[in-house]
Design an enzyme around this catalytic site. Structure first.
Site, mmCIF file in Angstrom:
data_model
loop_
_atom_site.group_PDB
_atom_site.id
_atom_site.type_symbol
_atom_site.label_atom_id
_atom_site.label_comp_id
_atom_site.label_asym_id
_atom_site.label_seq_id
_atom_site.Cartn_x
_atom_site.Cartn_y
_atom_site.Cartn_z
ATOM 1 N N ARG A 159 0.847 -1.195 0.000
ATOM 2 C CA ARG A 159 0.000 0.000 0.000
ATOM 3 C C ARG A 159 0.880 1.242 0.000
ATOM 4 N NH1 ARG A 159 -3.358 2.788 4.802
ATOM 5 N NH2 ARG A 159 -4.095 4.544 3.548
ATOM 6 N N GLU A 184 -7.956 8.058 6.341
ATOM 7 C CA GLU A 184 -8.285 8.666 7.637
ATOM 8 C C GLU A 184 -8.770 10.108 7.503
ATOM 9 O OE1 GLU A 184 -5.100 8.188 10.407
ATOM 10 O OE2 GLU A 184 -5.066 6.002 10.233
ATOM 11 N N TYR A 228 -5.264 1.004 15.607
ATOM 12 C CA TYR A 228 -4.026 0.859 16.371
ATOM 13 C C TYR A 228 -4.247 0.526 17.839
ATOM 14 C CZ TYR A 228 -1.495 2.772 12.387
ATOM 15 O OH TYR A 228 -0.954 2.959 11.153
#
Length: 1480
Positions: free
Chosen positions: A1077, A1167, A1311
């Site tokens: 990615r 995000e 995360y």
């Protein structure tokens, strides 16, 4: 008379008075019927008791119930559970009723007692009462929201699983009611109990419950008090569903309930009885009916009809002949004939139905609360049981009243009713009677804890039940008190209180506080009635396998904080601490044992008070009796007393002769100890002579802070300690010589210490200083006892040298003779230590002018960096110090057996029952003790949590608080309420530590075939090149706002991936992944953000990179936007300017056209939450805007969402057919755990946290608009601030349609997780205030190189499951997940390896166990790079980039090979199994 005022738990259905107002009178003759069996039964009972005098009737019967008698306590689902819409629960008729405003002050069932989140709390209080059985009801709508099995909700099923399992683990048998009035509203919408179809629905529900819970539930109740449903719900309409049909519906409802009950009984009987060996019945309600005129045959007959219309209506079909009582049918026909109109329509059972109903009960369950005087009342031609039955009910004004005018205390009525039931019903079917509900309401104001009226009520009613057993031969098996806690009581809301525990409905914690009645009922259970004949206890704790055998965990009770009676009437002499006396614990010793029983302690620490048991006038007085009772009470509850003989409370008479400065006290103390050994030693097996003698010597005689307040810091502490040591040794030898052989106990002394951490372990002088600090505090007493009978050398040298330099002829530290050393040495059987904190110690050279024990040490103490504040300044929480202290004790004193005899934390007055800080403290400190035991081999034998309850804490007074139970000192009754920490300690004791949970266990399995493994980087972070700092918002931000960037780092070069394509592809190949990615830089391709100028060199870079990846058989996953907005666009407003939407579409078009023939996986935005919130709200990321926190982030997010949708449609319309790729958006979110999982507002905060973080963007993309909670909260807060409209922009219908569905998969970055709690930001207008959530971390969570990133693998699985459930289980790709480190470089990155192993395994569980459609996983990141505001300080990479080398080499860390193995194995191979994928 007034219609039934309302709903008083189970009782109002029996405490009924039927309306007869405005009735038209006619001329009627007295009814003449052939006397029924019921009338005969009633006549027998009436004749038996009619001649009783009042004295004979009310005479108290002493004694106990049969040994197999059972005790129970009850609650009902809608009254206590709350969680009215949690996890898909369906609406009930009571929810609808309360929401429509039919309850006092518009109170609702929404939260109630919050039992949905408080299973552990409820079982905790049950455990404390020693009740062997708990009767509760299941909410039909929580399991089947629509009432039918197709709507099954797993979370609802799991709630009752947890309830049942937790009860059984505590030795409490569950009794389950299938339906107690709370019908699913969906069923009511189709007719409810008035519709025949409901019989089949109830069969489905009962069948499911029997099959799922029947292996653990052995006693079932089909319906609780169905009379209330029929009469109040469908007759008068006072209860939901508010149907006013007393002529037809009321009777049809009963008909259907009886058939439903019978079908459920037969299901169990046919399918489950042999398998589970349980029992099924129905709980019926009834008053006793006493003739108003004892001489009137008409009133006697009317009283018998009253019972048939209330009790016989249900009991006769079940227990007699399968049909309604003849008198009921005859009376209905008679009234129809007399009045000329139909007043009641009683349905008819077929013969088959009669056979099916008859005998469908394994016991007779009775709910009873009061009695009525009944008279004949003729001539009324209106509907209603009283009019149809020709009777009227009355009360005697002399009967004691309650909070409800429908319930009076008439205990003798219970005995008569039981006799009637025995004759009429149970003597036929030979089944026992279970009293399943008895209690009374008190007011919600006034003295809510001293409910003496309830105590009197229960005492009298229970005694009448015992009379029925012993004097009348009635077979009664169980008595159930209603109810466990105050709850929602129908139309009266929370104003009528039936609970044995008080619930403060104004407190979001909903604490349960025992009333006087709880203590009373507990004693009745213990005595099995009213004699000291204990009940046959079935309670047993079924714990899990212990991790550390013979480990003791208990509470500590400091005696003077929980002292004895003292006053003019007491023979006890005063102590110099009498001014510190607080609670009446002397009178409440048995209650203290009850609180210990809550937690299932094995050991209780307690102190003797010398004044109480020893002195000229004391030997045979109350003190000895008190301690005998306390010790006996502890032992009776399976709790071993650990007794301290002296905890600072010297009799004042002894202080008057200089106290511990007088050597005579050595012998006096020995006499006192001798007496205690002789008096209590047959039961006490663990003695502590002194508690914290260092505190006595230094604080009492040096600083003078505590009594006797002597301020002689230079020499008195040493003299005092000298005498204390000799007194201890003398007491030890007395036990050893006189009592050990016969009593077999242990004797020790409790010393206090804080761990001393050297300021710098690399400087020997600092290490010596830390050791010296320990020797002065702990070694002062430990060295003589545990080593050589003398003080530590470090202490002797220091004090001697100081004394000499101060001109003294001898040391201020006394010396022992050789005989004394030998006498003191070895005078402890175990090592007992009290510890609370840790200090950092450094060497100082103290002045000689100040003569003091303190300056003798030549040390200075401070707190370690990062230590947690507590309510006591000098006791900061530093858990790791405990493990180090324990290891030091092991090394210093020859590996003794160690008991931690005090450890706890002080919390502020504002922190009452929700004591989060104590939760953190206990978890971390106990875990450090466990590490010392399991990892270091320290022989820890026990841990005492200090303390059992809040108390008077010496100089601090009542605040702050150390207790595991909150004590309200503002009330004379001093009610105790368990804090959340008490529940935690129970779990620690039950598990003997912290066993690995099922959630933490590794799943050995593989991901589905074709699972996509990847790693990732972002453009600016790895490869700016070409002076990108001049055209990107992050380049500008890092150069102009360097104060925000760690160490003034920037991304000008970063990892120089722009020039190192081949190097990067090589290291990607080492990871064995098939995908990579990357993000493209918008300003690299379009420097000004528009298509006016396309940078061909930039496009060429990405073409070369993509080609290199494809050539290496690595598929590129390309992100169009990873926060690096062209500065030119920001100059015209950036994401706040709606024109950016079109600009982004144009940019996407260029990239799709250039790379799309090789790129098949696209991400529009990475995000967007951080781009909007950090960039335009908080301003801690580029472009650094924080001047419009009320609106800017919402505007930016609005445009980001629209830009994503346009890019998706562009690809879908123009490129998908030819390029064949997929495209979506990547969103990020933490998982939110409720800080207090037992608290609904924290549960709601967790939900809000995720919706504001993830749902903000996911809802529009997947559902078309923002989450409702977000829209509602921001709109309400905007309007409240005087704004004309919401600060959250609205999508037009066209925009909703355009945005909804713009996804081919769900891209997700995760995360960490957080603890969430409700937080009121008042009038602030920003994202955090709108969300209304406070966030923190659990101190036990592993840390990382990022402050906000804690290691909580379980949260990963939970949020993946949330996405599945919330968004329809879309294909899901984890597009970022990883761990940061900081500090010195260590290529053996074990923390990262642990992170990936645990997080990926949780993803595997989500995929295989939870059914999440997980298609791929991307690890962040390929290499260490510039982490935005953290610069290069935080390192996420698999490969270390050596920035000190101009070649910027990529050096593999150990995590590279670990991740490569997981990728190659496509999951996890069980240890011991060989597989080719495991080769490195």
């Amino acid at each position: 008379m007034k219609v039934l005022e309302g709903f008083l738990s189970l009782s109002l259905l029996v405490a009924v008075v039927w309306s007869s107002s405005n009735a038209k009178l006619r001329k009627f003759r007295h009814p003449v019927h052939q006397k029924s069996a019921s009338a005969i039964s009633y006549q027998k009972v009436w004749e038996k008791f009619r001649s009783q005098t009042e004295a004979e009737r009310d005479k108290f019967l002493s004694g106990s119930f049969p040994v197999d008698f059972e005790w129970s306590i009850s609650s009902e689902s809608f009254k206590v559970e709350g969680g009215w819409a949690e996890h898909g629960k369906g609406e009930t008729i009571w929810d609808r009723f309360s929401h429509e405003g039919h309850v006092f002050q518009n109170q609702t069932t929404d939260l109630a007692c919050d039992s949905y989140n408080k299973v552990d709390y409820d079982v905790y209080v049950l455990r404390g009462m020693m009740v062997p059985n708990y009767q509760f009801s299941i909410s039909w709508a929580r399991i089947f929201p629509t009432g039918r099995k197709e709507s099954l909700v797993d979370e609802g099923v799991a709630y009752y699983d947890k309830m049942i399992n937790t009860l059984l683990e505590s030795g409490i048998e569950p009794t389950v009611t299938l339906n107690h009035w709370d019908l699913p509203q969906a069923l009511q919408d189709s007719g409810g109990w008035n519709d025949d179809s409901i019989v089949e629905a109830f069969k489905e529900f009962s069948d499911f419950c029997f099959s799922h819970y029947g292996d653990r539930v052995k006693t079932w109740i089909t319906f609780g008090s169905p009379w209330a449903v029929s009469n109040l719900g469908y007759g008068t309409g006072e209860h939901p569903p508010r149907v006013q049909s007393p002529i037809i519906a009321s009777y049809q409802v009963t008909h259907n309930i009886l058939k439903s009950h019978a079908e459920a009984w037969h299901i169990y009987n046919d399918n489950y009885r042999k398998l589970y060996n349980g029992k099924v019945g129905i709980a019926l309600s009834s008053d006793w009916a006493e003739p108003k005129n004892p001489s009137s045959n008409q009133d006697v007959a009317a009283a018998e009809r009253y019972l048939n219309f209330m009790l016989g209506w249900f009991a006769h079909p079940i227990f007699v002949d399968g049909d309604y009582p003849a008198v009921l049918r005859q009376q209905i026909e008679k009234k129809k004939s007399d009045c000329g109109i139909e007043l009641a329509r009683l349905p008819t059972f077929t013969e088959a139905e009669k056979r099916r109903i008859r005998g469908t009960a394994d016991f007779f369950r009775l709910n009873h609360h009061t009695s009525r005087l009944v008279s004949e009342s003729l001539g009324r031609c209106e509907a209603g049981p009283n009019n149809v039955g020709d009777f009227e009910a009355h009360t005697d004004p002399t009967w004691p009243s309650t909070a409800s005018d429908q319930i009076q205390s008439v205990p003798w009525g219970l005995r008569r009713l039981l006799n009637y039931i025995f004759l009429e019903y149970t003597s036929i079917t030979k089944v026992p009677i279970y009293i399943t509900g008895n209690g009374m309401p008190t007011e919600f104001i006034g003295d809510v804890f001293n409910d003496n009226q309830r105590v009197d009520y229960l005492k009298a009613y229970i005694n009448e039940a015992m009379k029925a057993v012993h004097l009348d031969g009635v077979v009664i098996q169980r008595f159930t008190v209603q109810s466990l806690m105050d709850g929602f009581e129908g139309p009266q809301g929370y104003t009528h209180r039936f609970g044995l525990h008080y619930v403060n409905f104004e407190d979001p914690d909903r604490p349960r506080v025992p009333k006087a009645s709880a203590y009373y009922y507990s004693k009745v259970i213990e005595s099995n009635g009213f004699a000291r004949t204990p009940a046959s206890s079935k309670m047993q704790i079924y714990g899990k396998k212990l991790r550390a055998q013979n480990f003791l965990v208990c509470h500590h009770l400091k005696f003077l904080q929980i002292p004895r009676l003292f006053g003019k009437s007491s023979p006890l002499r005063p102590s110099f601490r009498d001014s510190f006396i607080t609670m009446e614990h002397f009178q409440r010793d048995s209650n203290g044992a009850s609180h210990l029983q809550h937690i299932k302690l094995k050991v209780a620490g307690m102190q003797m008070e010398k004044d109480q048991v020893f002195g000229i006038l004391l030997l045979k007085y109350l003190g000895v009796d008190y301690y005998n009772r306390l010790i006996d009470g502890l032992l009776a509850n399976g709790i071993t007393p650990m007794v301290t003989l002296y905890h600072w409370d010297l009799p004042q008479a002894l202080q008057n002769i200089n106290g511990w400065d007088n050597p005579e006290l050595i012998n006096i103390f020995n006499e006192y100890c001798d007496f205690c050994y002789a008096t209590f030693g047959d039961r006490v097996k663990f003695w502590i002579t002194f508690n914290e003698p260092q505190t006595i010597a230094w604080s009492g005689y040096g600083l003078g802070q505590i009594p006797p307040n002597v301020q002689q810091p230079g020499d008195a502490p040493y003299r005092i300690a000298h005498n204390l040591l000799k007194a201890h040794a003398q007491a030890y030898h007395t036990y050893d010589d006189k009592y050990r052989g016969s009593q077999g106990g242990l004797v020790s002394i409790s010393l206090n210490a804080e761990w001393a951490e050297p300021l710098d372990v690399n400087i020997p002088r600092e290490v010596v200083a830390a050791d010296r600090a320990l020797q002065f505090q702990l070694g002062w007493f430990a060295h003589p006892i545990f080593k050589n009978g003398d003080y530590p050398d470090a202490m002797k040298i220091q004090v001697s040298d100081k004394s000499e330099l101060q001109g003294l002829t001898e040391s201020r530290l006394p010396s022992f003779t050789d005989e004394e050393k030998a006498f003191i040495q070895g005078t402890a059987d175990v090592f007992c230590i009290n510890t609370y904190t840790t200090k950092v110690v450094r060497h100082v050279t103290s002045t000689l002018e100040v003569v003091s024990y303190l300056t003798d040490q030549d040390v200075e103490k401070d707190f370690p960096e990062g230590s947690e504040n507590t309510a006591v300044y000098d006791q900061k929480a530093v858990s790791y110090g405990l493990r180090r202290l324990l290891n030091w004790l092991k090394e210093e004193y020859g590996d003794p057996e160690i008991y931690i005899t005090e450890n706890g934390v002080a919390t502020s007055p504002a922190m009452t029952v929700d004591d989060t800080e104590r939760i953190f403290f206990l978890k971390t400190y106990v875990d450090e003790a466990l590490k010392a035991h399991n990892l270091d081999g320290v022989r820890i034998k026990g841990y005492i949590a200090s303390s059992l309850m809040d108390s008077f804490d010496w100089l601090n007074g009542y605040y702050p608080s150390y207790g595991l139970h909150h004590v309200n000192f503002g009330l004379s009754s001093r009610p105790r309420t368990p804090k959340r920490s008490a529940h935690l300690l129970f779990d620690i004791i039950k598990n003997n530590g912290f066993p690995m949970t099922e959630e933490e266990e590794t799943l050995y399995a593989q991901f589905p075939e074709g699972f996509m493994w990847s790693t990732a980087t972002a453009a600016y972070q790895r490869a700016p090149g070409e002076q990108m700092e001049k055209v990107s918002v992050f380049g500008i931000n890092m150069h102009t706002l360097l104060s925000k960037i760690s160490k003034d780092d920037n991304g000008d070069i970063a990892c120089d991936s722009y020039n190192r394509i081949a190097d990067d592809v090589d290291i990607i190949k080492k990871l064995k992944v098939g995908h990579y990615r990357l993000s493209v830089s918008w300003p690299r391709i379009l420097p000004d953000g528009t298509t006016r100028k396309i940078n061909e060199a930039g496009l060429n870079y990405y073409n070369r990179l993509v080609d290199a990846l494809v050539a290496a058989n690595i598929q590129p996953q390309v992100t169009l936007y990873h926060w690096d907005l062209p500065q030119a666009l920001q100059d015209v407003g950036g994401w706040e300017n709606e024109t950016v939407v079109e600009r982004f579409r144009d940019f996407a078009d260029v990239v799709f056209n250039s790379l799309g023939d090789r790129v098949k996986f696209w991400i529009t935005l990475n995000e967007p939450l951080n781009a909007a919130l950090a960039g335009y709200g908080y301003g801690n990321a580029a472009p650094g805007i924080n001047s419009r926190p009320a609106t800017a982030q919402y505007v930016a997010a609005h445009n980001l969402i629209k830009a994503h949708a346009e890019a998706w449609h562009l690809y879908n319309d123009k490129y998908r057919a030819t390029q064949g790729g997929v495209i979506s958006i990547t969103l990020n979110s933490d998982w939110g755990y409720p800080r207090n999982p037992y608290k609904q507002e924290d549960v709601d905060a967790a939900e809000r946290y995720v919706q504001f973080m993830l749902g903000w963007f996911a809802h529009p993309v997947f559902n078309g608009d923002y989450p409702e909670v977000m829209k509602n909260r921001i709109r309400e807060r905007s309007l409240a601030a005087g704004r004309p409209q919401s600060r959250l922009p609205e999508f037009t219908p066209e925009e909703v349609a355009r945005i909804k569905g713009t996804h081919d998969y769900f891209g997700f970055n995760h995360y960490t997780s957080v603890l969430t709690h409700y937080l009121d930001y008042k009038d602030f207008e920003d994202y955090d205030a709108d969300r209304g959530v406070g966030v923190q971390s659990d101190r036990t969570w592993l840390e990382s190189g990022s402050f906000s990133l804690k290691v909580i693998p379980g949260g990963f699985r939970k949020i993946l499951k949330f996405i599945k459930d919330e968004y329809g289980n879309p294909p899901l790709y984890v597009t970022e997940n990883g761990l940061s480190e900081r500090g010195p470089i260590d290529l053996n990155d074990i923390h990262r390896i642990h992170y990936y192993n645990t997080y990926i395994n949780q993803a595997l569980k989500a995929c295989l166990l939870d059914g999440v459609d997980l298609r791929g996983y991307t690890a962040w990141s390929l290499m260490d790079n510039v982490e935005w505001g953290a610069g290069f300080e935080e390192r996420f990479g698999f490969f270390y980039v050596n920035r000190s080398d101009p070649a910027l080499p990529r050096v593999p860390k150990e995590s590279v090979w670990n991740y490569a193995k997981i990728v190659t194995c496509n999951g996890f191979i069980r240890p011991g199994e060989s597989h080719e994928c495991q080769a490195r």
